[in-house]
Design a protein around this motif. Structure first.
Motif, PDB file in Angstrom:
ATOM      1  N   ASN A 217      13.697  -4.607  10.239  1.00  0.00           N
ATOM      2  CA  ASN A 217      12.568  -3.687  10.098  1.00  0.00           C
ATOM      3  C   ASN A 217      12.454  -3.133   8.680  1.00  0.00           C
ATOM      4  OD1 ASN A 217      15.077  -2.233  10.783  1.00  0.00           O
ATOM      5  ND2 ASN A 217      13.795  -0.429  10.510  1.00  0.00           N
ATOM      6  N   PHE A 218      11.225  -2.892   8.282  1.00  0.00           N
ATOM      7  CA  PHE A 218      10.968  -2.176   7.040  1.00  0.00           C
ATOM      8  C   PHE A 218       9.645  -1.436   7.193  1.00  0.00           C
ATOM      9  CE2 PHE A 218       8.753  -6.134   6.419  1.00  0.00           C
ATOM     10  CZ  PHE A 218       7.605  -5.794   5.720  1.00  0.00           C
ATOM     11  N   VAL A 219       9.466  -0.412   6.380  1.00  0.00           N
ATOM     12  CA  VAL A 219       8.252   0.389   6.428  1.00  0.00           C
ATOM     13  C   VAL A 219       7.383   0.027   5.237  1.00  0.00           C
ATOM     14  CG1 VAL A 219       7.307   2.738   6.398  1.00  0.00           C
ATOM     15  CG2 VAL A 219       9.431   2.268   7.634  1.00  0.00           C
ATOM     16  N   MET A 220       6.148  -0.330   5.539  1.00  0.00           N
ATOM     17  CA  MET A 220       5.189  -0.643   4.484  1.00  0.00           C
ATOM     18  C   MET A 220       4.851   0.641   3.730  1.00  0.00           C
ATOM     19  SD  MET A 220       1.311  -2.135   4.907  1.00  0.00           S
ATOM     20  CE  MET A 220       1.756  -3.760   5.504  1.00  0.00           C
ATOM     21  N   ASP A 221       4.860   0.586   2.400  1.00  0.00           N
ATOM     22  CA  ASP A 221       4.520   1.790   1.639  1.00  0.00           C
ATOM     23  C   ASP A 221       3.031   2.115   1.796  1.00  0.00           C
ATOM     24  OD1 ASP A 221       2.903   0.540  -0.453  1.00  0.00           O
ATOM     25  OD2 ASP A 221       4.760  -0.144  -1.361  1.00  0.00           O
ATOM     26  N   GLU A 222       2.688   3.351   1.496  1.00  0.00           N
ATOM     27  CA  GLU A 222       1.327   3.850   1.718  1.00  0.00           C
ATOM     28  C   GLU A 222       0.286   3.088   0.903  1.00  0.00           C
ATOM     29  OE1 GLU A 222      -1.305   5.799   3.896  1.00  0.00           O
ATOM     30  OE2 GLU A 222       0.852   6.041   4.174  1.00  0.00           O
ATOM     31  N   ALA A 223       0.611   2.730  -0.328  1.00  0.00           N
ATOM     32  CA  ALA A 223      -0.349   2.007  -1.174  1.00  0.00           C
ATOM     33  C   ALA A 223      -0.663   0.629  -0.580  1.00  0.00           C
ATOM     34  CB  ALA A 223       0.193   1.860  -2.590  1.00  0.00           C
ATOM     35  N   THR A 224       0.375  -0.066  -0.101  1.00  0.00           N
ATOM     36  CA  THR A 224       0.158  -1.387   0.498  1.00  0.00           C
ATOM     37  C   THR A 224      -0.592  -1.245   1.817  1.00  0.00           C
ATOM     38  OG1 THR A 224       2.188  -2.157  -0.558  1.00  0.00           O
ATOM     39  CG2 THR A 224       1.275  -3.545   1.175  1.00  0.00           C
ATOM     40  N   PHE A 225      -0.234  -0.236   2.614  1.00  0.00           N
ATOM     41  CA  PHE A 225      -0.950   0.026   3.867  1.00  0.00           C
ATOM     42  C   PHE A 225      -2.442   0.217   3.597  1.00  0.00           C
ATOM     43  CE2 PHE A 225      -2.851   3.202   6.671  1.00  0.00           C
ATOM     44  CZ  PHE A 225      -2.809   2.516   7.879  1.00  0.00           C
ATOM     45  N   THR A 226      -2.772   1.004   2.591  1.00  0.00           N
ATOM     46  CA  THR A 226      -4.170   1.277   2.247  1.00  0.00           C
ATOM     47  C   THR A 226      -4.883  -0.001   1.807  1.00  0.00           C
ATOM     48  OG1 THR A 226      -3.605   3.541   1.646  1.00  0.00           O
ATOM     49  CG2 THR A 226      -5.685   2.682   0.777  1.00  0.00           C
ATOM     50  N   LYS A 227      -4.204  -0.826   1.009  1.00  0.00           N
ATOM     51  CA  LYS A 227      -4.801  -2.102   0.578  1.00  0.00           C
ATOM     52  C   LYS A 227      -5.054  -3.008   1.780  1.00  0.00           C
ATOM     53  CE  LYS A 227      -2.804  -2.189  -4.044  1.00  0.00           C
ATOM     54  NZ  LYS A 227      -1.821  -2.824  -4.927  1.00  0.00           N
ATOM     55  N   TYR A 228      -4.056  -3.130   2.673  1.00  0.00           N
ATOM     56  CA  TYR A 228      -4.223  -3.949   3.873  1.00  0.00           C
ATOM     57  C   TYR A 228      -5.415  -3.457   4.699  1.00  0.00           C
ATOM     58  CZ  TYR A 228      -0.057  -6.931   3.885  1.00  0.00           C
ATOM     59  OH  TYR A 228       0.857  -7.898   3.621  1.00  0.00           O
ATOM     60  N   LYS A 229      -5.477  -2.143   4.865  1.00  0.00           N
ATOM     61  CA  LYS A 229      -6.558  -1.557   5.661  1.00  0.00           C
ATOM     62  C   LYS A 229      -7.912  -1.908   5.058  1.00  0.00           C
ATOM     63  CE  LYS A 229      -7.699   2.692   8.054  1.00  0.00           C
ATOM     64  NZ  LYS A 229      -7.381   4.102   8.232  1.00  0.00           N
ATOM     65  N   GLY A 230      -7.988  -1.920   3.723  1.00  0.00           N
ATOM     66  CA  GLY A 230      -9.222  -2.285   3.038  1.00  0.00           C
ATOM     67  C   GLY A 230      -9.653  -3.722   3.315  1.00  0.00           C
ATOM     68  N   TYR A 231      -8.713  -4.545   3.707  1.00  0.00           N
ATOM     69  CA  TYR A 231      -9.028  -5.945   4.037  1.00  0.00           C
ATOM     70  C   TYR A 231      -9.065  -6.186   5.539  1.00  0.00           C
ATOM     71  CZ  TYR A 231      -8.667  -6.724  -0.875  1.00  0.00           C
ATOM     72  OH  TYR A 231      -8.879  -6.649  -2.225  1.00  0.00           O
ATOM     73  N   GLY A 232      -9.158  -5.098   6.299  1.00  0.00           N
ATOM     74  CA  GLY A 232      -9.337  -5.235   7.736  1.00  0.00           C
ATOM     75  C   GLY A 232      -8.045  -5.355   8.531  1.00  0.00           C
ATOM     76  N   ILE A 233      -6.899  -5.118   7.916  1.00  0.00           N
ATOM     77  CA  ILE A 233      -5.617  -5.183   8.621  1.00  0.00           C
ATOM     78  C   ILE A 233      -5.095  -3.749   8.743  1.00  0.00           C
ATOM     79  CG2 ILE A 233      -3.263  -6.089   8.621  1.00  0.00           C
ATOM     80  CD1 ILE A 233      -4.324  -8.295   6.670  1.00  0.00           C
ATOM     81  N   ASN A 234      -5.310  -3.150   9.913  1.00  0.00           N
ATOM     82  CA  ASN A 234      -4.902  -1.773  10.130  1.00  0.00           C
ATOM     83  C   ASN A 234      -3.671  -1.758  11.028  1.00  0.00           C
ATOM     84  OD1 ASN A 234      -4.534   0.894  10.978  1.00  0.00           O
ATOM     85  ND2 ASN A 234      -6.723   1.328  10.860  1.00  0.00           N
ATOM     86  N   LEU A 235      -2.503  -1.548  10.431  1.00  0.00           N
ATOM     87  CA  LEU A 235      -1.258  -1.560  11.207  1.00  0.00           C
ATOM     88  C   LEU A 235      -1.236  -0.485  12.283  1.00  0.00           C
ATOM     89  CD1 LEU A 235       1.663  -2.237   8.715  1.00  0.00           C
ATOM     90  CD2 LEU A 235       0.509  -3.813  10.242  1.00  0.00           C
ATOM     91  N   GLU A 236      -1.877   0.644  12.030  1.00  0.00           N
ATOM     92  CA  GLU A 236      -1.884   1.703  13.034  1.00  0.00           C
ATOM     93  C   GLU A 236      -2.615   1.249  14.291  1.00  0.00           C
ATOM     94  OE1 GLU A 236      -3.311   5.234  11.053  1.00  0.00           O
ATOM     95  OE2 GLU A 236      -1.444   5.411   9.902  1.00  0.00           O
TER      96      GLU A 236
END
Length: 193
Positions: free
Chosen positions: A128-147
């Motif tokens: 396991n690892f935790v995605m950092d907030e900046a990467t999470f935000t970038k992913y979300k911008g491309y339609g990948i919302n981990l939440e």
């Protein structure tokens, strides 16, 4: 094309985050776990090892990951060969049941896929690892919302690792690579079973 380049860049940034991560090693005792698969069936590593010579346990990130889907499809396409060596295949993911169903629709997976709701299995195998907030935000911008995908706000993902566990509960093969593009091939798995 631009989206593909950006997606690859995001994946590379995520791989960089987990470089120092290490999973369990060959010869380690595999942590026992229970989980519920996509069919509502309780999956127990202990019970699987009682009825099969080995377990192929793999971790994947989610239905949004094309490399995960490709790997799952390859496992499914060779499932008869794996089960022919008396192996039981179990996938583990942090994604919700709804998203596991999407994975199954994309890959036709016919083996057990377990939702790791509280990350306990990933933590036990140290993948396991935790995605950092900046990467999470970038992913979300491309339609990948981990939440949305995982049904929580932890932003936890697994390194896409694969373990072969023998009947005695020892790990006899490990594929652990933070590079999300590299997966254990079916050929290698068959040679290790």
């Amino acid at each position: 094309m631009k989206k593909i380049i950006l997606f690859v860049g995001l994946m590379a940034a995520l791989a960089f985050q987990v470089k120092a991560q290490q999973g369990l090693k060959e010869g380690d005792k595999a942590p026992l776990f229970n989980g519920v698969d996509q069919n509502g069936k309780t999956v127990s590593l202990k019970n699987a090892l009682k009825t099969h010579r080995s377990v192929v346990l793999f971790f994947y990130r989610g239905q949004w990951c094309p490399y995960c889907n490709k790997h799952i499809k390859e496992l499914q396409d060779s499932l008869g060969l794996l089960t022919g060596k008396d192996a039981y295949v179990i996938g583990v993911t942090p994604e919700t049941k709804e998203n596991i169903d999407k994975t199954i629709k994309k890959t036709n997976a016919g083996f057990s896929i377990v939702q790791d709701k509280d990350d306990a299995i990933m933590k036990a195998y140290n993948v396991n690892f935790v995605m950092d907030e900046a990467t999470f935000t970038k992913y979300k911008g491309y339609g990948i919302n981990l939440e949305d995908n995982n049904g929580n706000t932890r932003h936890t993902l697994p390194v896409p690792a694969t373990y072969i566990i023998d009947r005695s509960g020892k790990i006899k093969y490990v594929h652990f690579d933070p590079n999300y593009q590299k997966r254990a091939s079916v050929k290698v798995l068959l040679s290790k079973l």
